[in-house]
Write a protein that holds these residues in place. Structure first.
Motif, PDB file in Angstrom:
ATOM      1  N   LEU A  27     -53.032 -25.968 -15.496  1.00 37.52           N
ATOM      2  CA  LEU A  27     -53.547 -25.535 -16.393  1.00 37.52           C
ATOM      3  C   LEU A  27     -54.904 -26.429 -17.382  1.00 37.52           C
ATOM      4  N   SER A  28     -53.980 -27.843 -16.734  1.00 36.70           N
ATOM      5  CA  SER A  28     -54.655 -28.960 -17.649  1.00 36.70           C
ATOM      6  C   SER A  28     -56.202 -29.620 -17.101  1.00 36.70           C
ATOM      7  N   ASP A  29     -56.061 -29.005 -15.635  1.00 35.33           N
ATOM      8  CA  ASP A  29     -57.599 -29.173 -14.629  1.00 35.33           C
ATOM      9  C   ASP A  29     -58.426 -28.230 -15.143  1.00 35.33           C
ATOM     10  N   LEU A  30     -57.797 -26.772 -14.910  1.00 34.73           N
ATOM     11  CA  LEU A  30     -59.109 -26.040 -15.546  1.00 34.73           C
ATOM     12  C   LEU A  30     -59.530 -26.193 -16.663  1.00 34.73           C
ATOM     13  N   ALA A  31     -58.464 -26.222 -17.717  1.00 33.24           N
ATOM     14  CA  ALA A  31     -59.331 -26.650 -19.341  1.00 33.24           C
ATOM     15  C   ALA A  31     -60.060 -28.066 -18.698  1.00 33.24           C
ATOM     16  N   ASP A  32     -60.182 -28.997 -18.276  1.00 31.14           N
ATOM     17  CA  ASP A  32     -61.584 -29.419 -17.689  1.00 31.14           C
ATOM     18  C   ASP A  32     -62.362 -29.551 -17.198  1.00 31.14           C
ATOM     19  N   LEU A  33     -62.263 -28.707 -15.379  1.00 28.81           N
ATOM     20  CA  LEU A  33     -63.002 -27.741 -15.311  1.00 28.81           C
ATOM     21  C   LEU A  33     -63.856 -27.079 -15.910  1.00 28.81           C
ATOM     22  N   ALA A  34     -63.471 -26.316 -17.175  1.00 34.66           N
ATOM     23  CA  ALA A  34     -64.029 -24.632 -17.831  1.00 34.66           C
ATOM     24  C   ALA A  34     -65.135 -26.094 -18.802  1.00 34.66           C
ATOM     25  N   ARG A  35     -64.507 -27.477 -19.844  1.00 31.91           N
ATOM     26  CA  ARG A  35     -65.472 -27.601 -20.080  1.00 31.91           C
ATOM     27  C   ARG A  35     -66.220 -28.831 -20.062  1.00 31.91           C
ATOM     28  N   GLU A  36     -65.855 -29.371 -18.810  1.00 37.65           N
ATOM     29  CA  GLU A  36     -67.298 -29.958 -17.608  1.00 37.65           C
ATOM     30  C   GLU A  36     -68.477 -28.912 -18.147  1.00 37.65           C
ATOM     31  N   ALA A  37     -68.143 -27.379 -18.186  1.00 34.72           N
ATOM     32  CA  ALA A  37     -69.396 -26.562 -17.507  1.00 34.72           C
ATOM     33  C   ALA A  37     -70.406 -26.617 -18.672  1.00 34.72           C
ATOM     34  N   SER A  38     -69.762 -27.040 -19.857  1.00 32.41           N
ATOM     35  CA  SER A  38     -70.215 -26.542 -21.648  1.00 32.41           C
ATOM     36  C   SER A  38     -70.769 -28.029 -22.416  1.00 32.41           C
ATOM     37  N   PRO A  39     -71.376 -28.676 -21.976  1.00 30.39           N
ATOM     38  CA  PRO A  39     -71.686 -30.233 -22.576  1.00 30.39           C
ATOM     39  C   PRO A  39     -71.198 -30.270 -24.254  1.00 30.39           C
ATOM     40  N   GLU A  40     -71.711 -28.925 -24.354  1.00 25.59           N
ATOM     41  CA  GLU A  40     -71.942 -28.430 -26.261  1.00 25.59           C
ATOM     42  C   GLU A  40     -70.283 -28.835 -26.536  1.00 25.59           C
ATOM     43  N   GLU A  41     -69.743 -28.118 -25.964  1.00 20.43           N
ATOM     44  CA  GLU A  41     -68.160 -27.883 -26.561  1.00 20.43           C
ATOM     45  C   GLU A  41     -68.108 -25.778 -26.754  1.00 20.43           C
ATOM     46  N   ASP A  42     -69.411 -25.430 -26.632  1.00 16.30           N
ATOM     47  CA  ASP A  42     -69.345 -24.197 -26.926  1.00 16.30           C
ATOM     48  C   ASP A  42     -68.198 -23.925 -25.983  1.00 16.30           C
ATOM     49  N   THR A  43     -67.772 -22.234 -26.056  1.00 15.54           N
ATOM     50  CA  THR A  43     -66.702 -21.622 -25.507  1.00 15.54           C
ATOM     51  C   THR A  43     -67.264 -20.759 -23.943  1.00 15.54           C
ATOM     52  N   VAL A  44     -66.080 -21.155 -23.504  1.00 13.12           N
ATOM     53  CA  VAL A  44     -66.710 -21.211 -21.843  1.00 13.12           C
ATOM     54  C   VAL A  44     -64.809 -20.261 -21.464  1.00 13.12           C
ATOM     55  N   LEU A  45     -65.677 -19.670 -20.762  1.00 14.45           N
ATOM     56  CA  LEU A  45     -64.764 -18.510 -20.416  1.00 14.45           C
ATOM     57  C   LEU A  45     -63.928 -18.082 -18.592  1.00 14.45           C
ATOM     58  N   VAL A  46     -63.137 -18.506 -17.882  1.00 10.86           N
ATOM     59  CA  VAL A  46     -62.854 -18.918 -17.199  1.00 10.86           C
ATOM     60  C   VAL A  46     -62.244 -17.616 -16.517  1.00 10.86           C
ATOM     61  N   LEU A  47     -63.009 -17.258 -15.849  1.00  9.81           N
ATOM     62  CA  LEU A  47     -62.846 -15.514 -14.857  1.00  9.81           C
ATOM     63  C   LEU A  47     -62.104 -15.615 -13.981  1.00  9.81           C
ATOM     64  N   ILE A  48     -60.972 -14.782 -13.112  1.00  7.40           N
ATOM     65  CA  ILE A  48     -60.119 -14.646 -12.195  1.00  7.40           C
ATOM     66  C   ILE A  48     -59.675 -13.868 -11.577  1.00  7.40           C
ATOM     67  N   GLU A  49     -59.831 -13.234 -10.155  1.00  3.99           N
ATOM     68  CA  GLU A  49     -59.235 -11.880 -10.131  1.00  3.99           C
ATOM     69  C   GLU A  49     -58.993 -11.867  -8.865  1.00  3.99           C
ATOM     70  N   GLN A  50     -57.798 -10.808  -8.287  1.00  8.19           N
ATOM     71  CA  GLN A  50     -57.579 -11.007  -6.900  1.00  8.19           C
ATOM     72  C   GLN A  50     -57.514  -9.663  -7.198  1.00  8.19           C
ATOM     73  N   GLU A  51     -58.284  -8.896  -5.716  1.00  8.90           N
ATOM     74  CA  GLU A  51     -58.800  -7.936  -5.741  1.00  8.90           C
ATOM     75  C   GLU A  51     -58.144  -7.032  -5.824  1.00  8.90           C
ATOM     76  N   ASP A  52     -57.869  -6.600  -6.888  1.00  9.02           N
ATOM     77  CA  ASP A  52     -57.020  -5.593  -7.148  1.00  9.02           C
ATOM     78  C   ASP A  52     -55.884  -4.959  -7.490  1.00  9.02           C
ATOM     79  N   ALA A  53     -55.328  -6.541  -7.831  1.00 12.74           N
ATOM     80  CA  ALA A  53     -54.402  -6.796  -8.171  1.00 12.74           C
ATOM     81  C   ALA A  53     -53.389  -6.839  -9.786  1.00 12.74           C
ATOM     82  N   TRP A  54     -54.813  -8.427 -10.067  1.00 15.80           N
ATOM     83  CA  TRP A  54     -54.527  -9.115 -11.329  1.00 15.80           C
ATOM     84  C   TRP A  54     -56.086  -9.348 -11.677  1.00 15.80           C
ATOM     85  N   PHE A  55     -55.850  -9.794 -12.863  1.00 19.56           N
ATOM     86  CA  PHE A  55     -57.224 -10.545 -13.619  1.00 19.56           C
ATOM     87  C   PHE A  55     -56.350 -11.588 -14.181  1.00 19.56           C
TER      88      PHE A  55
END
Length: 178
Positions: A27-55
């Motif tokens: 989860l820490s790696d995922l949070a770091d990846l998200a932070r890299e997407a916004s250098p201004e420290e704005d809100t970043v959402l990581v959206l993940i889905e597995q086809e028709d099973a969960w999100f």
């Protein structure tokens, strides 16, 4: 089939980018990846889905701890990407407990319905660590962005990310990376 995207809120609106989670192990790696997407420290959402099973939705606001919502914990637990999101804290387990130790289970054929004198349903047995079906996490994760708890819980896995993006006003940018 999985889909994962980052939605970063900027002063100009939402920006989307698809992302590969193959190199993300925690989860820490995922949070770091998200932070890299916004250098201004704005809100970043990581959206993940597995086809028709969960999100799942992971929200990262600057250096704050990530907030997580998963629509179906049991379905996500059967997925490598879902396991990233299902922390012990999120599941209400003691840190470091990974559920049943499959190597220690006695799989001698009695698992097919034959009875055995030992009862694995005693407290501490494999059933005690099972992951329940249903949503887990912060169901108010998107309240301030226009998706309330009731609306989030009502979303089905097949249309959730599109509905979330639509409520955020980001459906067009999400579709560009889909």
């Amino acid at each position: 089939m999985y889909f994962a995207a980052l939605l970063a809120r900027t002063e100009d609106g939402w920006e989307a980018s698809d992302t590969e989670l193959d190199d993300v192990e925690t989860l820490s790696d995922l949070a770091d990846l998200a932070r890299e997407a916004s250098p201004e420290e704005d809100t970043v959402l990581v959206l993940i889905e597995q086809e028709d099973a969960w999100f799942g939705v992971v929200r990262v606001d600057g250096e704050d701890d990530p907030r997580i919502y998963v629509s179906d914990a049991a379905a996500a637990a059967r997925s490598a990407y879902g396991e990233l999101l299902l922390t012990d804290e999120l599941l209400g387990r003691e840190p470091g407990s990974d559920g049943p130790d499959l190597d220690s289970l006695n799989l001698d054929g009695t698992e097919d319905g034959e009875s055995e004198e030992e009862d694995d349903d005693d407290e501490g047995g494999p059933a005690a660590d099972a992951v329940a079906h249903g949503p887990v996490g912060d169901s108010e994760i998107l309240d301030d962005l226009g998706v309330g708890e009731k609306e989030l819980r009502a979303l089905g896995a097949e249309d959730a990310l599109g509905a979330i993006a639509d409520a955020l006003g980001a459906s067009e940018v999400l579709e560009t990376v889909r």
